[in-house]
Design an enzyme around this catalytic site. Sequence first.
Site, PDB file in Angstrom:
ATOM      1  N   CYS A 157      -0.565   4.112   2.077  1.00  0.00           N
ATOM      2  CA  CYS A 157      -0.395   3.979   3.522  1.00  0.00           C
ATOM      3  C   CYS A 157       1.049   4.263   3.939  1.00  0.00           C
ATOM      4  O   CYS A 157       1.294   4.893   4.967  1.00  0.00           O
ATOM      5  CB  CYS A 157      -0.728   2.563   3.985  1.00  0.00           C
ATOM      6  SG  CYS A 157      -2.183   1.835   3.240  1.00  0.00           S
ATOM      7  N   ASP A 158       2.011   3.767   3.176  1.00  0.00           N
ATOM      8  CA  ASP A 158       3.398   3.725   3.664  1.00  0.00           C
ATOM      9  C   ASP A 158       4.390   4.562   2.868  1.00  0.00           C
ATOM     10  O   ASP A 158       5.540   4.716   3.300  1.00  0.00           O
ATOM     11  CB  ASP A 158       3.889   2.260   3.676  1.00  0.00           C
ATOM     12  CG  ASP A 158       3.027   1.399   4.580  1.00  0.00           C
ATOM     13  OD1 ASP A 158       2.661   1.885   5.659  1.00  0.00           O
ATOM     14  OD2 ASP A 158       2.719   0.259   4.205  1.00  0.00           O
ATOM     15  N   CYS A 193       0.828  -1.208   0.000  1.00  0.00           N
ATOM     16  CA  CYS A 193       0.000   0.000   0.000  1.00  0.00           C
ATOM     17  C   CYS A 193       0.864   1.261   0.000  1.00  0.00           C
ATOM     18  O   CYS A 193       1.341   1.702   1.044  1.00  0.00           O
ATOM     19  CB  CYS A 193      -0.927  -0.005   1.215  1.00  0.00           C
ATOM     20  SG  CYS A 193      -1.969   1.451   1.281  1.00  0.00           S
TER      21      CYS A 193
END
Length: 310
Positions: free
Chosen positions: A136-137, A133
């Site tokens: 997300c990261d 992701c």
Amino acid sequence: MENVIIIGTGCAGYTAAIYSARANFSPLLLSGNMPGGQLTTTTEVENFPGFPNGIMGPELMMNMQTQAEKFGARIEYTLVSSVKKTAAGHFEVISEDGTVREARSVIVATGASPRHLGLPNEKSLIGRGLTSCATCDGAFYRNVPVCVIGGGDSACEEAGFLTKFASTVYLIHRRDSLRASKIMADRALANPKIKPVWNSTVCEYLTDEKGEMRAVMLENLVTGEKTELDLKCVFVAIGHVPNGAFLGDLVDTDENGYILQTKGTRTKTEGLFAAGDVADHVYRQAITAAGQGCAAALEAERYLAELGVH
Ligand code: NAP
């Protein structure tokens, strides 16, 4: 006893909920462990009709949730571990915590989860330099090299997003041309920060003394040559695995685990419908999942009418 339980809260699940709620069935949605589904891990959605300037994936899903709740859909945050059909013809939907909910009909809209390469230390590296992701990261990896594995739309989208942070984004693909749609592929290849690594696969993840990702071992699939590539994070974007195993024998699946629909969104079990990426290995788009969610709700409504429930 519920009239309709919808398992999953992605595009298919929320659309089914909107239609089912507007038919006055007050459906119960069970969220799964990723409320909002795959679009919550994406950035801008440019191809969902009605949004000429695009819309952020999480915002689109929040809107769908609001719309479903506005018409009377209810959401419970739980992960379903199995479903059974009783001798009386209704369903028992069992959660991981053992709670049993009963329903006359069930719509399965559990989508698909990111696939991994299957390398030995892969699981232990999740969150330590391995992820699926970028949204997300990605921001954790500023001014360092990273890579994306894959050649589809997801890989191109993730790579483009990561160029906001990383110094270089290696796009590692096992062939010499991308599978992605032309617009996404052209955009990725035109980006000076994205460096394609063709005909190659990652055969080993290499870690530092703290157990964090420090490099990958690449294998050139044409020459067999192996080379080490220094980087700080690997973003795996090699497709998805459908989330239907918890249904056991209630459904038939193809060889990759996608639920086989019999007629429309019906499955081999009466009263059990499947919609979206858990059953669709062909289109796998937000809008096609939403369309199937609509169809499943309409078919569940007809099924309930046959049972005399209106
Ligand atoms: P995908 O289209 O199935 O692509 C998966 C990629 O991973 C392929 O390039 C494949 O290589 C590669 N791959 C698969 N297994 C591999 C392995 N074991 N090792 C190395 N590489 C491997 O998956 P996706 O990109 O997640 O897209 C899924 C669907 O969502 C598609 O229909 C796509 O159009 C859609 N999508 C749309 C958008 C958008 O329009 N904005 C964004 C994201 C996704 P090969 O090419 O050699 O098979």
